[in-house]
Design an enzyme around this catalytic site. Sequence first.
Site, PDB file in Angstrom:
ATOM      1  CB  SER A 139      35.333 -31.981 -23.505  1.00 17.00           C
ATOM      2  OG  SER A 139      34.423 -31.870 -22.435  1.00 17.00           O
ATOM      3  CE1 TYR A 152      31.060 -33.099 -26.658  1.00 14.45           C
ATOM      4  CE2 TYR A 152      31.621 -33.485 -24.372  1.00 14.45           C
ATOM      5  CZ  TYR A 152      31.606 -32.661 -25.475  1.00 14.45           C
ATOM      6  OH  TYR A 152      32.149 -31.412 -25.399  1.00 14.45           O
TER       7      TYR A 152
END
Length: 254
Positions: A139, A152
């Site tokens: 990401s 995350y």
Amino acid sequence: MVDLKGKAVVITGGARGLGAAAARAVVAGGGRVLITDVLEAEGAATAAELGDAAHFLRHDVTSEDDWRTTLEYATAAFGRLDGLVNNAGIASGRLLEEESVEHFRRVLEINLVGVFIGVKAAVPLMRAAGGGSIVNISSAAGLTGLPLTGGYGASKWGVRGLSKIGAVELAESRIRVNSVHPGMTYTEMTASVGIRTGEGNYPGTPMGRVGVPDEIAAAVAFLLSDAAAYITGAELAVDGGWTAGPTLRQLTGG
Ligand code: NAD
């Protein structure tokens, strides 16, 4: 269009979103795909939409047994494994001090340990096929310290590091390992936190908009293909310039 003729690929978390878009790109390139996910109805529907070149299997990426079954299925269906896209993941959106230890561990278990088990399980099959390509979906949150990403962001930095280690350890086996770093992209995951698609809807990004799944899928398909034969250990940001730096407006206050 990227040429993936003859390639057999497993994509985790492929029932919807970025994984489903990657599955469509593989089939469009002439490859075959085994889509896996914990969402059975959506996964089966996505595979059915793609015809005979696509299969679906229920698979929880945190389970070693499920990984064994998945790779046995791929071997039976395709006779080989050329590509693995570790895409399954869940989000977290709290400040560090508000994140529970339990949720932090859960996010790491799916987003990072799941990728590790997948790499470990797939390597022998890829070696047998004479090489392969592993694409790990990290990401933008794995390239920079984004607030509110808690477990995350930590998991996605881990995926980026794991990919580099895999790249150097597996190069001699002709297995390439790269990470893809999507910016904010319109999927069920981001729709649930209010992200909308369309021009001018994401002013914090130099390109001024969120991405669409096909734009991420194009990068994944490229890394799976022989066009990327000399690329390993790379981190490919597909984020409209989000991690490149501030926007001109942010910098000039305009
Ligand atoms: P999504 O929620 O639409 O899809 C994720 C899929 O993973 C779902 O189908 C879900 O069922 C599956 N999944 C979750 N836990 C699983 C498990 N334990 N085993 C197997 N499958 C599981 O989200 P998305 O936006 O398509 O995200 C796909 C990947 O891209 C994720 O790793 C995400 O972190 C990453 N990503 C997304 C964005 C974005 O803006 N959408 C940005 C950066 C990175």
